[in-house]
Design an enzyme around this catalytic site. Structure first.
Site, PDB file in Angstrom:
ATOM      1  N   ASN A 225      62.046  23.512  82.001  1.00 46.34           N
ATOM      2  CA  ASN A 225      62.677  24.651  81.338  1.00 46.34           C
ATOM      3  C   ASN A 225      63.990  24.924  82.066  1.00 46.34           C
ATOM      4  O   ASN A 225      63.995  25.474  83.158  1.00 46.34           O
ATOM      5  CB  ASN A 225      61.737  25.866  81.419  1.00 46.34           C
ATOM      6  CG  ASN A 225      62.344  27.103  80.781  1.00 46.34           C
ATOM      7  OD1 ASN A 225      63.426  27.045  80.182  1.00 46.34           O
ATOM      8  ND2 ASN A 225      61.652  28.231  80.909  1.00 46.34           N
TER       9      ASN A 225
ATOM     10  N   LYS B 197      66.246  26.924  81.283  1.00 48.41           N
ATOM     11  CA  LYS B 197      66.688  28.327  81.160  1.00 48.41           C
ATOM     12  C   LYS B 197      68.197  28.370  80.863  1.00 48.41           C
ATOM     13  O   LYS B 197      68.695  27.515  80.128  1.00 48.41           O
ATOM     14  CB  LYS B 197      66.299  29.114  82.412  1.00 48.41           C
ATOM     15  CG  LYS B 197      64.795  29.020  82.685  1.00 48.41           C
ATOM     16  CD  LYS B 197      64.289  30.019  83.679  1.00 48.41           C
ATOM     17  CE  LYS B 197      62.783  29.836  83.851  1.00 48.41           C
ATOM     18  NZ  LYS B 197      62.203  30.824  84.753  1.00 48.41           N
TER      19      LYS B 197
ATOM     20  N   HIS C 131      57.967  33.218  76.089  1.00 52.32           N
ATOM     21  CA  HIS C 131      58.180  33.121  77.539  1.00 52.32           C
ATOM     22  C   HIS C 131      58.301  34.540  78.108  1.00 52.32           C
ATOM     23  O   HIS C 131      58.867  35.428  77.469  1.00 52.32           O
ATOM     24  CB  HIS C 131      59.448  32.306  77.829  1.00 52.32           C
ATOM     25  CG  HIS C 131      59.602  32.002  79.283  1.00 52.32           C
ATOM     26  ND1 HIS C 131      60.088  32.925  80.178  1.00 52.32           N
ATOM     27  CD2 HIS C 131      59.300  30.896  80.011  1.00 52.32           C
ATOM     28  CE1 HIS C 131      60.077  32.395  81.386  1.00 52.32           C
ATOM     29  NE2 HIS C 131      59.607  31.162  81.317  1.00 52.32           N
TER      30      HIS C 131
ATOM     31  N   GLU D  41      60.211  35.836  80.171  1.00 54.29           N
ATOM     32  CA  GLU D  41      61.567  36.391  80.233  1.00 54.29           C
ATOM     33  C   GLU D  41      61.985  36.928  78.867  1.00 54.29           C
ATOM     34  O   GLU D  41      62.708  37.921  78.773  1.00 54.29           O
ATOM     35  CB  GLU D  41      62.539  35.326  80.778  1.00 54.29           C
ATOM     36  CG  GLU D  41      62.328  35.143  82.284  1.00 54.29           C
ATOM     37  CD  GLU D  41      62.664  33.779  82.837  1.00 54.29           C
ATOM     38  OE1 GLU D  41      63.335  32.972  82.158  1.00 54.29           O
ATOM     39  OE2 GLU D  41      62.233  33.499  83.977  1.00 54.29           O
TER      40      GLU D  41
ATOM     41  N   GLU E   9      51.666  31.258  82.584  1.00 58.75           N
ATOM     42  CA  GLU E   9      52.732  31.483  83.564  1.00 58.75           C
ATOM     43  C   GLU E   9      52.598  32.903  84.111  1.00 58.75           C
ATOM     44  O   GLU E   9      53.152  33.852  83.515  1.00 58.75           O
ATOM     45  CB  GLU E   9      54.099  31.319  82.898  1.00 58.75           C
ATOM     46  CG  GLU E   9      54.342  29.926  82.356  1.00 58.75           C
ATOM     47  CD  GLU E   9      55.820  29.610  82.322  1.00 58.75           C
ATOM     48  OE1 GLU E   9      56.233  28.688  83.037  1.00 58.75           O
ATOM     49  OE2 GLU E   9      56.568  30.292  81.613  1.00 58.75           O
TER      50      GLU E   9
ATOM     51  N   GLY F 293      59.761  31.864  89.477  1.00 57.82           N
ATOM     52  CA  GLY F 293      61.016  31.963  90.227  1.00 57.82           C
ATOM     53  C   GLY F 293      60.878  32.673  91.561  1.00 57.82           C
ATOM     54  O   GLY F 293      61.876  33.010  92.190  1.00 57.82           O
TER      55      GLY F 293
ATOM     56  N   SER G 138      56.826  28.513  89.711  1.00 59.48           N
ATOM     57  CA  SER G 138      57.152  27.899  91.001  1.00 59.48           C
ATOM     58  C   SER G 138      56.463  26.548  91.212  1.00 59.48           C
ATOM     59  O   SER G 138      56.023  26.232  92.320  1.00 59.48           O
ATOM     60  CB  SER G 138      56.852  28.868  92.153  1.00 59.48           C
ATOM     61  OG  SER G 138      57.644  30.030  92.037  1.00 59.48           O
TER      62      SER G 138
HETATM   63  P1  PGA Z   1      59.965  28.587  87.781  1.00 62.41           P
HETATM   64  O1  PGA Z   1      59.982  28.982  86.233  1.00 62.41           O
HETATM   65  O2  PGA Z   1      59.418  27.187  87.868  1.00 62.41           O
HETATM   66  O3  PGA Z   1      61.380  28.697  88.241  1.00 62.41           O
HETATM   67  O4  PGA Z   1      59.051  29.553  88.459  1.00 62.41           O
HETATM   68  C1  PGA Z   1      58.960  28.611  85.363  1.00 62.41           C
HETATM   69  C2  PGA Z   1      59.191  29.187  83.994  1.00 62.41           C
HETATM   70  O5  PGA Z   1      59.614  30.355  83.887  1.00 62.41           O
HETATM   71  O6  PGA Z   1      58.974  28.519  82.969  1.00 62.41           O
END
Ligand code: PGA
Length: 282
Positions: free
Chosen positions: A18, A20, A104, A106, A176, A182, A239
Site C-alpha cells: 500500500n 498510500k 482502510h 485512514e 489492520e 505506521g 507495521s
Molecule cells: P504500515 O501500514 O505497514 O505502514 O503500518 C499498513 C497499512 O496501513 O495498510
C-alpha cells in the site's frame, strides 16, 4: 472452525503493498525495475500493489506480464457523476486496476467513511469487477476497553450485509489494528492469528446466513457456504516488515500481509514478497 490450518489449495498467500500518498509520475518505473530484478517467483503466492490514482496506469504498465496486480486505494460508490476529486471503480479499472482497498482505517478515520459508505464502496467494487480487500481493525482505545472483537465484527457485518456467495467468493479481508499502522508496533503473530480466527468465524456465519436465506445460490462448483467462507484470504496489516513477515505468515490463519511503510522501498517489499524463502544472494 474446521481444523484451523490454512488450506493452501484454496487460499494462496496474497502479499500487498500500500503505497498510500507516496511517489510521483516516473517513480513507479524505477521502483518496479528494482522490485522485479530478478523476477519474483509467484508460483505459490499472489501479489498486488495499491498505487495512488494518478499512478495506476504507469504502475499497471510496469507490471504487465509480471503476474503482480495493481489496485486502487479507494474508489467511489458511484460509477460517474458530479463528485469532484473522486475516482470511480470504472476509472480505476480502465487504468489497469483489478483490486481495490475498501474501508482502510485512514479512509474511515481521516476522511469520515462510515459503515454505510464502506458497504456502498464494497458493492461498487464487485459491480465493477474489482477484487476488494476489505480493511477492518480496532483502535487502541477499543482494544483497551476489550471491544476489539465487537468492533471488528460490526465492521464486517455492516460491510457484508446483502452480499451473496458469488461476491463473498471474490472477497479478501485485511485485519489492520489501527494502533499498529505506521507505529512500528505490530500485533504479535498470536494476537493477529487469534483475531483472524474470529474473523473467519464471522465470515462462516455470514456465508451460512446467505446460503440459508435463499437469497443467493451457491457459487458454481464451489460447494458449501463453509467452503466459500474458508476460501476468503485474511491478510494482516500494521507495521509489517521484512523482519516480522515470516513469523506472521507462519500463523495458519494469516494468508497474507498488507504492507504500507515497508513497501515504499522496493528491496524491502521484495523481501516481504519472498517471505518464507532464504534471502537471495545479492
Ligand atoms: P504500515 O501500514 O505497514 O505502514 O503500518 C499498513 C497499512 O496501513 O495498510
Amino acid at each position: 472452525m474446521s481444523g484451523g490450518g490454512r488450506e493452501p489449495a484454496e487460499r494462496r498467500p496474497l502479499i500487498a503493498a500500500n503505497w498510500k500518498m507516496h511517489f510521483r509520475a516516473g517513480e513507479p518505473a524505477a521502483y518496479l525495475s528494482a522490485l522485479l530484478r530478478p523476477a519474483p517467483d509467484l508460483s505459490d503466492r499472489d501479489a498486488v500493489i495499491f498505487a495512488p490514482a494518478p499512478l495506476l496506469a504507469e504502475t499497471a504498465r510496469g507490471l504487465a506480464g509480471t503476474g503482480i496486480a495493481v489496485g486502487a486505494q479507494t474508489t467511489h460508490w458511484e460509477d460517474r457523476g458530479a463528485f469532484t476529486g473522486e475516482v470511480s471503480g470504472p476509472m480505476a479499472a480502465s487504468a489497469g486496476a483489478t483490486f481495490c482497498l475498501v474501508g482502510h482505517s485512514e479512509r474511515r478515520l481521516l476522511f469520515g467513511e462510515d459503515h454505510a459508505a464502506v458497504a456502498r464502496k464494497l458493492a461498487a467494487a464487485f459491480r465493477n469487477g474489482l477484487r476488494p480487500v476489505l480493511c477492518v481493525g480496532e483502535r487502541l482505545e477499543e482494544r483497551r476497553a476489550g471491544h476489539e472483537l465487537a468492533t471488528v465484527e460490526s465492521q464486517l457485518r455492516s460491510a457484508l450485509e446483502g452480499l451473496g456467495q458469488p461476491e463473498l467468493a471474490r472477497l479478501a479481508v485485511a485485519y489492520e489494528p489501527v494502533w499498529a499502522i505506521g507505529t512500528g508496533e505490530t500485533a504479535t503473530p498470536e494476537v493477529a492469528g487469534a483475531m483472524h480466527a474470529a474473523i473467519r468465524e464471522v465470515l462462516r456465519g455470514t456465508a451460512g446466513d446467505v446460503a440459508g436465506s435463499g437469497t443467493a445460490g451457491d457459487v458454481a462448483g464451489s460447494g458449501t457456504a463453509g467452503d466459500v467462507a474458508g476460501s476468503i484470504p485474511l491478510l494482516y496489516g500494521g507495521s509489517v516488515t521484512p523482519g516480522n513477515v515470516d513469523a506472521l505468515m507462519k500463523q495458519p490463519e494469516i494468508d497474507g500481509v498488507l504492507a504500507g511503510g515497508a513497501s515504499l522501498d522496493p528491496a524491502s517489499f521484495r523481501r516481504i514478497l519472498d517471505f518464507g524463502r532464504a534471502p537471495s544472494p545479492a
